[in-house]
Design an enzyme around this catalytic site. Structure first.
Site, mmCIF file in Angstrom:
data_model
loop_
_atom_site.group_PDB
_atom_site.id
_atom_site.type_symbol
_atom_site.label_atom_id
_atom_site.label_comp_id
_atom_site.label_asym_id
_atom_site.label_seq_id
_atom_site.Cartn_x
_atom_site.Cartn_y
_atom_site.Cartn_z
ATOM 1 N N ARG A 1 45.066 -14.655 71.269
ATOM 2 C CA ARG A 1 44.802 -15.875 72.014
ATOM 3 C C ARG A 1 45.857 -16.920 71.650
ATOM 4 O O ARG A 1 45.821 -17.498 70.570
ATOM 5 C CB ARG A 1 43.398 -16.391 71.657
ATOM 6 C CG ARG A 1 42.893 -17.499 72.556
ATOM 7 C CD ARG A 1 41.655 -18.138 71.947
ATOM 8 N NE ARG A 1 42.017 -19.027 70.849
ATOM 9 C CZ ARG A 1 41.310 -19.195 69.736
ATOM 10 N NH1 ARG A 1 40.214 -18.511 69.538
ATOM 11 N NH2 ARG A 1 41.705 -20.039 68.811
ATOM 12 N N HIS B 1 40.854 -22.218 71.243
ATOM 13 C CA HIS B 1 39.655 -21.594 71.814
ATOM 14 C C HIS B 1 39.327 -22.201 73.177
ATOM 15 O O HIS B 1 39.055 -21.490 74.145
ATOM 16 C CB HIS B 1 38.489 -21.765 70.851
ATOM 17 C CG HIS B 1 37.199 -21.225 71.354
ATOM 18 N ND1 HIS B 1 36.973 -19.879 71.553
ATOM 19 C CD2 HIS B 1 36.051 -21.863 71.726
ATOM 20 C CE1 HIS B 1 35.747 -19.701 72.007
ATOM 21 N NE2 HIS B 1 35.168 -20.879 72.125
ATOM 22 N N TYR C 1 42.863 -23.601 61.554
ATOM 23 C CA TYR C 1 42.546 -22.278 61.024
ATOM 24 C C TYR C 1 43.653 -21.248 61.213
ATOM 25 O O TYR C 1 43.478 -20.093 60.839
ATOM 26 C CB TYR C 1 41.234 -21.758 61.630
ATOM 27 C CG TYR C 1 41.167 -21.769 63.137
ATOM 28 C CD1 TYR C 1 41.690 -20.712 63.894
ATOM 29 C CD2 TYR C 1 40.579 -22.823 63.818
ATOM 30 C CE1 TYR C 1 41.625 -20.707 65.273
ATOM 31 C CE2 TYR C 1 40.504 -22.829 65.200
ATOM 32 C CZ TYR C 1 41.027 -21.773 65.924
ATOM 33 O OH TYR C 1 40.961 -21.785 67.294
#
Length: 365
Positions: A262, A266, A275
């Protein structure tokens, strides 16, 4: 057939199936899989270009306030497009919230696809007419629904296949395991397509599972499984085509794990820098599925500069239509909140509807 042979027939390849290396050169056809037709690959390229442009446009619409939220699938186009191309028109697709590009590739109206993310309607398109289930936000709940649909189709005598998209995070949910169990026991014609993009929001894969690959999760249920390089369109399409054939011809369910990434956060509301680091993202940029396929097709003489330009021109025209459609204010009816919940309104819903009517009347006064 011995127990050992049965187990071996379920196991995925020890390394992900690959046809095309990251630099766009042929990696050699893996045993047991056939390369897709050239016409399929050139069509896949056009749809990937259009899908990426659509994804960029949808992301821009969130910044303009036209969408409440948008989960980008940039970097996952090989999975999105291959999943659609492996299906027939009468097959069913059960998507997640991140699969807008797949729905556009399926031929759905892009404005109807984005209706859920704009907050105008429960589902902007007709699932029965399109054979596409509503996009699912709760993780993995669509997988058990997909098994139910596959069983219903079989009982009706249709030879249609159901494909359920699911993310790596969804494989940690109980619904996913229940779906595998029932699909195996019922021998249902369903393909579970796991897009392993390495993060369940901010949770990395290493904290989700101790399995050597998510594809191994099918073995305990008796589901044939495979893992594939999810950024290699040729490989993903080849593996999914085999999985769909297997299911359609009575072989039962099939689990495919695609290793992809990805590239964006998100959703537009996420801060991915909390992160993961920029170096990791940069490494995956080098595995870009669109650039890889373009290089491969050029190397084989199936694509030239004119073909690339035509694909991008068509994508820009498509993006303009999306903008025009999304810039038109929707006509909404607040009372639609109560439609399609129950065939007959319950006393509680009737009371709520009356309260809403009173509030709207007071506002108008």
């Amino acid at each position: 057939m011995s127990h050992r042979q049965v187990v071996d027939g379920l196991l995925p390849a020890p390394v992900p199936v690959r046809f095309v290396a990251e630099d766009g050169t042929a990696a050699g056809p893996p045993a047991g899989y056939r390369a897709p037709a050239d016409e399929q690959l050139t069509e896949a390229y056009r749809r990937m270009v259009l899908g990426r442009r659509f994804d960029r446009q949808a992301t821009a619409l969130t910044r303009q306030g036209r969408l409440a939220v948008y989960p980008s699938s940039r970097g996952q186009e090989a999975c999105q497009i291959a999943g659609v191309l492996a299906l027939r028109a009468d097959d069913w697709l059960f998507p997640t919230y991140r699969d807008c590009v797949a729905l556009v590739a399926r031929g759905l109206d892009p404005v109807e696809v984005l209706t859920l993310l704009r907050g105008d309607w429960h589902c902007g398109y007709d699932p029965a007419a399109t054979r596409v289930a509503p996009q699912c936000t709760p993780l993995a709940t669509q997988t058990i629904h997909a098994v139910g649909m596959a069983e219903a189709l079989r009982r009706k005598g249709e030879d249609a296949v159901v494909m359920a998209f699911v993310g790596d995070g969804g494989t940690s949910e109980g619904d996913f395991h229940e779906a595998l169990h029932y699909a195996a026991v019922l021998h249902s014609p369903v393909v579970f397509f796991v897009q392993n993009n390495k993060y369940a929001i901010s949770v990395p894969l290493a904290r989700q599972t101790a399995a050597p690959a998510l594809a191994y999760k099918g073995i305990g249920y008796g589901v044939r499984s495979e893992q594939v390089d999810g950024n290699d369109l040729v490989a993903v399409l080849s593996v999914l085509t085999e999985a769909v054939r297997h299911a359609r011809e009575g072989g039962g369910p099939f689990l495919v794990e695609a290793h992809t990434y990805r590239m964006e956060p998100h959703t537009n509301a996420d801060d991915a820098t909390r992160y993961r680091d920029a170096e990791e993202v940069e490494r995956w940029e080098g595995a870009d599925p669109l650039a890889r396929l373009e290089t491969y097709l050029r190397g084989r003489g199936l694509l030239d500069a004119a073909g690339v330009a035509a694909a991008h021109e068509a994508a820009e025209e498509f993006a303009a239509r999306v903008r025009d459609g999304m810039n038109a204010d929707p006509e909404t009816d607040p009372f639609e909140l109560f439609d399609h919940v129950f065939a007959d309104l319950t006393p509680q819903l009737r009371e709520q509807r009356e309260l809403l009517a009173a509030e709207l009347t007071a506002t108008e006064e």
